[in-house]
Design a protein around this motif. Structure first.
Motif, PDB file in Angstrom:
ATOM      1  N   ASN A 175       0.825  -1.213   0.000  1.00  0.00           N
ATOM      2  CA  ASN A 175       0.000   0.000   0.000  1.00  0.00           C
ATOM      3  C   ASN A 175       0.854   1.257   0.000  1.00  0.00           C
ATOM      4  O   ASN A 175       0.503   2.250  -0.639  1.00  0.00           O
ATOM      5  CB  ASN A 175      -0.938  -0.012   1.211  1.00  0.00           C
ATOM      6  N   VAL A 176       1.981   1.232   0.706  1.00  0.00           N
ATOM      7  CA  VAL A 176       2.868   2.397   0.722  1.00  0.00           C
ATOM      8  C   VAL A 176       3.330   2.727  -0.693  1.00  0.00           C
ATOM      9  O   VAL A 176       3.256   3.875  -1.135  1.00  0.00           O
ATOM     10  CB  VAL A 176       4.087   2.134   1.635  1.00  0.00           C
ATOM     11  N   GLY A 177       3.811   1.725  -1.425  1.00  0.00           N
ATOM     12  CA  GLY A 177       4.296   1.978  -2.775  1.00  0.00           C
ATOM     13  C   GLY A 177       3.220   2.496  -3.705  1.00  0.00           C
ATOM     14  O   GLY A 177       3.452   3.428  -4.489  1.00  0.00           O
ATOM     15  N   GLN A 178       2.041   1.900  -3.618  1.00  0.00           N
ATOM     16  CA  GLN A 178       0.955   2.324  -4.509  1.00  0.00           C
ATOM     17  C   GLN A 178       0.462   3.727  -4.162  1.00  0.00           C
ATOM     18  O   GLN A 178       0.156   4.533  -5.059  1.00  0.00           O
ATOM     19  CB  GLN A 178      -0.186   1.313  -4.444  1.00  0.00           C
ATOM     20  N   LEU A 179       0.393   4.057  -2.869  1.00  0.00           N
ATOM     21  CA  LEU A 179      -0.006   5.409  -2.473  1.00  0.00           C
ATOM     22  C   LEU A 179       1.050   6.429  -2.893  1.00  0.00           C
ATOM     23  O   LEU A 179       0.708   7.550  -3.294  1.00  0.00           O
ATOM     24  CB  LEU A 179      -0.240   5.477  -0.968  1.00  0.00           C
ATOM     25  N   ALA A 180       2.319   6.054  -2.806  1.00  0.00           N
ATOM     26  CA  ALA A 180       3.372   6.968  -3.250  1.00  0.00           C
ATOM     27  C   ALA A 180       3.218   7.292  -4.730  1.00  0.00           C
ATOM     28  O   ALA A 180       3.321   8.458  -5.147  1.00  0.00           O
ATOM     29  CB  ALA A 180       4.747   6.338  -2.977  1.00  0.00           C
ATOM     30  N   ARG A 181       2.959   6.275  -5.530  1.00  0.00           N
ATOM     31  CA  ARG A 181       2.769   6.489  -6.968  1.00  0.00           C
ATOM     32  C   ARG A 181       1.531   7.346  -7.248  1.00  0.00           C
ATOM     33  O   ARG A 181       1.571   8.231  -8.114  1.00  0.00           O
ATOM     34  CB  ARG A 181       2.632   5.137  -7.667  1.00  0.00           C
ATOM     35  N   LEU A 182       0.456   7.094  -6.524  1.00  0.00           N
ATOM     36  CA  LEU A 182      -0.765   7.872  -6.720  1.00  0.00           C
ATOM     37  C   LEU A 182      -0.555   9.352  -6.416  1.00  0.00           C
ATOM     38  O   LEU A 182      -1.283  10.204  -6.937  1.00  0.00           O
ATOM     39  CB  LEU A 182      -1.895   7.325  -5.849  1.00  0.00           C
ATOM     40  N   HIS A 183       0.434   9.646  -5.582  1.00  0.00           N
ATOM     41  CA  HIS A 183       0.696  11.042  -5.207  1.00  0.00           C
ATOM     42  C   HIS A 183       1.929  11.606  -5.912  1.00  0.00           C
ATOM     43  O   HIS A 183       2.498  12.610  -5.474  1.00  0.00           O
ATOM     44  CB  HIS A 183       0.833  11.154  -3.685  1.00  0.00           C
ATOM     45  N   GLY A 184       2.343  10.958  -7.010  1.00  0.00           N
ATOM     46  CA  GLY A 184       3.351  11.535  -7.884  1.00  0.00           C
ATOM     47  C   GLY A 184       4.794  11.262  -7.518  1.00  0.00           C
ATOM     48  O   GLY A 184       5.700  11.825  -8.151  1.00  0.00           O
ATOM     49  N   ALA A 185       5.039  10.417  -6.529  1.00  0.00           N
ATOM     50  CA  ALA A 185       6.415  10.108  -6.134  1.00  0.00           C
ATOM     51  C   ALA A 185       6.896   8.856  -6.855  1.00  0.00           C
ATOM     52  O   ALA A 185       6.106   8.065  -7.369  1.00  0.00           O
ATOM     53  CB  ALA A 185       6.500   9.921  -4.620  1.00  0.00           C
ATOM     54  N   ARG A 186       8.230   8.662  -6.885  1.00  0.00           N
ATOM     55  CA  ARG A 186       8.812   7.409  -7.353  1.00  0.00           C
ATOM     56  C   ARG A 186       8.751   6.406  -6.221  1.00  0.00           C
ATOM     57  O   ARG A 186       9.053   6.729  -5.073  1.00  0.00           O
ATOM     58  CB  ARG A 186      10.274   7.584  -7.766  1.00  0.00           C
ATOM     59  N   ALA A 187       8.372   5.183  -6.542  1.00  0.00           N
ATOM     60  CA  ALA A 187       8.269   4.129  -5.534  1.00  0.00           C
ATOM     61  C   ALA A 187       9.315   3.064  -5.825  1.00  0.00           C
ATOM     62  O   ALA A 187       9.292   2.428  -6.884  1.00  0.00           O
ATOM     63  CB  ALA A 187       6.881   3.510  -5.530  1.00  0.00           C
ATOM     64  N   VAL A 188      10.237   2.879  -4.890  1.00  0.00           N
ATOM     65  CA  VAL A 188      11.267   1.846  -4.994  1.00  0.00           C
ATOM     66  C   VAL A 188      11.044   0.860  -3.855  1.00  0.00           C
ATOM     67  O   VAL A 188      11.071   1.235  -2.682  1.00  0.00           O
ATOM     68  CB  VAL A 188      12.682   2.442  -4.920  1.00  0.00           C
ATOM     69  N   GLY A 189      10.803  -0.377  -4.214  1.00  0.00           N
ATOM     70  CA  GLY A 189      10.551  -1.400  -3.208  1.00  0.00           C
ATOM     71  C   GLY A 189      11.775  -2.246  -2.942  1.00  0.00           C
ATOM     72  O   GLY A 189      12.691  -2.329  -3.754  1.00  0.00           O
ATOM     73  N   VAL A 190      11.758  -2.881  -1.783  1.00  0.00           N
ATOM     74  CA  VAL A 190      12.742  -3.900  -1.432  1.00  0.00           C
ATOM     75  C   VAL A 190      11.950  -5.137  -1.030  1.00  0.00           C
ATOM     76  O   VAL A 190      11.013  -5.048  -0.221  1.00  0.00           O
ATOM     77  CB  VAL A 190      13.648  -3.446  -0.275  1.00  0.00           C
ATOM     78  N   ALA A 191      12.281  -6.281  -1.608  1.00  0.00           N
ATOM     79  CA  ALA A 191      11.534  -7.504  -1.320  1.00  0.00           C
ATOM     80  C   ALA A 191      12.484  -8.694  -1.349  1.00  0.00           C
ATOM     81  O   ALA A 191      13.611  -8.600  -1.854  1.00  0.00           O
ATOM     82  CB  ALA A 191      10.402  -7.705  -2.327  1.00  0.00           C
ATOM     83  N   GLY A 192      12.021  -9.807  -0.809  1.00  0.00           N
ATOM     84  CA  GLY A 192      12.851 -10.997  -0.700  1.00  0.00           C
ATOM     85  C   GLY A 192      12.642 -11.968  -1.842  1.00  0.00           C
ATOM     86  O   GLY A 192      11.809 -12.869  -1.755  1.00  0.00           O
ATOM     87  N   GLY A 193      13.363 -11.784  -2.929  1.00  0.00           N
ATOM     88  CA  GLY A 193      13.283 -12.713  -4.041  1.00  0.00           C
ATOM     89  C   GLY A 193      12.875 -12.055  -5.340  1.00  0.00           C
ATOM     90  O   GLY A 193      12.169 -11.034  -5.359  1.00  0.00           O
ATOM     91  N   ALA A 194      13.286 -12.663  -6.448  1.00  0.00           N
ATOM     92  CA  ALA A 194      13.006 -12.107  -7.770  1.00  0.00           C
ATOM     93  C   ALA A 194      11.517 -12.117  -8.090  1.00  0.00           C
ATOM     94  O   ALA A 194      11.001 -11.182  -8.718  1.00  0.00           O
ATOM     95  CB  ALA A 194      13.780 -12.884  -8.835  1.00  0.00           C
ATOM     96  N   ASP A 195      10.802 -13.172  -7.680  1.00  0.00           N
ATOM     97  CA  ASP A 195       9.371 -13.247  -7.973  1.00  0.00           C
ATOM     98  C   ASP A 195       8.615 -12.112  -7.292  1.00  0.00           C
ATOM     99  O   ASP A 195       7.718 -11.494  -7.885  1.00  0.00           O
ATOM    100  CB  ASP A 195       8.804 -14.598  -7.523  1.00  0.00           C
ATOM    101  N   LYS A 196       8.949 -11.834  -6.048  1.00  0.00           N
ATOM    102  CA  LYS A 196       8.282 -10.743  -5.343  1.00  0.00           C
ATOM    103  C   LYS A 196       8.604  -9.397  -5.983  1.00  0.00           C
ATOM    104  O   LYS A 196       7.728  -8.521  -6.086  1.00  0.00           O
ATOM    105  CB  LYS A 196       8.683 -10.742  -3.867  1.00  0.00           C
ATOM    106  N   CYS A 197       9.837  -9.229  -6.416  1.00  0.00           N
ATOM    107  CA  CYS A 197      10.202  -7.971  -7.060  1.00  0.00           C
ATOM    108  C   CYS A 197       9.461  -7.785  -8.378  1.00  0.00           C
ATOM    109  O   CYS A 197       9.010  -6.675  -8.700  1.00  0.00           O
ATOM    110  CB  CYS A 197      11.714  -7.905  -7.272  1.00  0.00           C
ATOM    111  N   ARG A 198       9.303  -8.864  -9.142  1.00  0.00           N
ATOM    112  CA  ARG A 198       8.527  -8.765 -10.381  1.00  0.00           C
ATOM    113  C   ARG A 198       7.077  -8.382 -10.068  1.00  0.00           C
ATOM    114  O   ARG A 198       6.466  -7.568 -10.772  1.00  0.00           O
ATOM    115  CB  ARG A 198       8.579 -10.086 -11.149  1.00  0.00           C
ATOM    116  N   HIS A 199       6.515  -8.977  -9.023  1.00  0.00           N
ATOM    117  CA  HIS A 199       5.139  -8.654  -8.636  1.00  0.00           C
ATOM    118  C   HIS A 199       5.031  -7.171  -8.263  1.00  0.00           C
ATOM    119  O   HIS A 199       4.064  -6.497  -8.647  1.00  0.00           O
ATOM    120  CB  HIS A 199       4.733  -9.531  -7.449  1.00  0.00           C
ATOM    121  N   ALA A 200       6.018  -6.660  -7.536  1.00  0.00           N
ATOM    122  CA  ALA A 200       5.974  -5.258  -7.122  1.00  0.00           C
ATOM    123  C   ALA A 200       5.951  -4.318  -8.321  1.00  0.00           C
ATOM    124  O   ALA A 200       5.224  -3.320  -8.331  1.00  0.00           O
ATOM    125  CB  ALA A 200       7.166  -4.941  -6.221  1.00  0.00           C
TER     126      ALA A 200
END
Length: 358
Positions: A175-200
């Motif tokens: 939700n943090v990443g999606q809300l950041a994008r909705l408000h015009g910011a760049r969203a950079v996530g950190v996740a555990g694994g390539a599959d999760k990063c692709r999902h993000a």
């Protein structure tokens, strides 16, 4: 008002999962015990609730320790594990709550419980039937509101700024990443694994996502944040915080709602070196605003704020602007394994236990 018992009340016993032992490190199945007893009868002014969906959250690990985290008392040995629920009113002696209604409750890890109604939030009004009621435990509930309070109320990202969030595919981080994008910011996530990063990136719409298991994780994060980090939404700690600190821009904001890397003990994902001096130096030299918050503090004083948040998030989900991912665990007795898997990162989105059909 006479109680009107449902078929479930008549036929079932109340199962509850209690804390049998205090974990040393990560929880084990033997730390929990199943107990059964009669379904309670509501007294005057009470309702009987049947649990439909149970929320599993990282904070539950803190409550299993002998000393609680401060904002809530620890669960006593032999007590029912705590947790938010979507529940159905199956019998009522309360003037304002009728059988059949759905409520957001705190019934914990059990099939049935009693309530005087003071801690219930009715879900029938303002909740479209097209959305699963369990979303009130995720994007429409505490995790989504945590993202709202920490990111939008406290950090206040501006268009074009870079927002980094760890556990980017978890209940709060997504939700943090999606809300950041909705408000015009760049969203950079950190996740555990390539599959999760692709999902993000592909499903949640993050601009980038870095696998925290990559051997060159810190370098990849720096490349993804070439202009530095303006907001770091802290919910993990450990090596992720180590990599973020040198990238924080002057005036950066760091809302802190958790540090899951350390919940199972001091060595769980923690850095081998003492980062406290680096943290304090960064906070001082870059005038970083580091602010812890407990989302429960914002419920009572901002009930109208919570209502508006639910309406807005509901609309964004309906419009497809926010993706509400659920990881569903089937059956109350699977809740212990569900919590163990959650703390180990074996989930995608908000973890809920389906206890009974809605």
């Amino acid at each position: 008002m006479n109680p009107t018992p449902s078929d479930a009340q008549v036929a079932a016993l109340n199962r509850r999962l209690v804390l049998a032992a205090r974990p040393e490190g990560a929880p084990r199945l033997s730390d929990f015990r199943v107990e059964t007893g009669p379904v309670p009868e509501p007294a005057h002014g009470q309702v009987l609730l049947q649990t439909l969906a149970l929320s599993l959250d990282p904070y539950m690990r803190n409550l299993m320790d002998p000393v609680g985290p401060g904002y809530a008392p620890p669960v006593a040995l032999g007590e029912t594990m705590v947790g938010g629920t979507v529940s159905r009113v199956v019998a009522s002696r309360h003037p304002d709550l009728r059988p059949g209604g759905l409520v957001l409750a705190n019934a914990g890890w059990q099939d049935f419980t009693l309530s005087d109604g003071s801690d219930l939030l009715p879900l029938d009004s303002g909740s479209a039937p097209a959305l699963p009621p369990s979303l009130s435990l995720g994007a429409l509930g505490m995790p989504g509101f945590t993202a709202q309070v920490g990111l939008l109320d406290l950090a206040q990202p501006r268009p074009g700024e870079t927002v980094v969030v760890a556990a980017a595919t978890g209940a709060v981080g997504a939700n943090v990443g999606q809300l950041a994008r909705l408000h015009g910011a760049r969203a950079v996530g950190v996740a555990g694994g390539a599959d999760k990063c692709r999902h993000a990136v592909q499903v949640l719409g993050f601009d980038a996502c870095i696998d925290r298991h990559a051997p060159d994780f810190a370098q990849r994060l720096a490349q993804a944040c070439a202009q530095g980090i303006d907001v770091y939404f802290e919910n993990v700690g450990g090596a992720v915080l180590d990599a973020v600190l040198p990238l924080l821009n002057p005036g950066a904001r760091v809302p802190v709602c958790g540090f899951i890397a350390h919940y199972n003990g001091p060595t769980d994902g923690a850095s081998a070196t003492d980062q406290r001096p680096a943290l304090l130096a960064t906070v001082l030299q870059k005038r970083v605003r580091l602010q812890g918050f407990i989302v429960l503090d914002h419920y009572g004083e901002r009930f109208e704020h919570l209502r508006r948040f639910r309406e807005r998030m509901h609309r964004w989900i309906d419009e497809g602007r926010v993706h509400a991912q659920e990881h569903v665990v089937d059956g109350l007795l699977q809740a212990p394994q569900g919590l163990i898997d959650l703390l180990a990162g074996r989930h995608l989105g908000k973890t809920v236990v389906r206890v009974a059909e809605a």
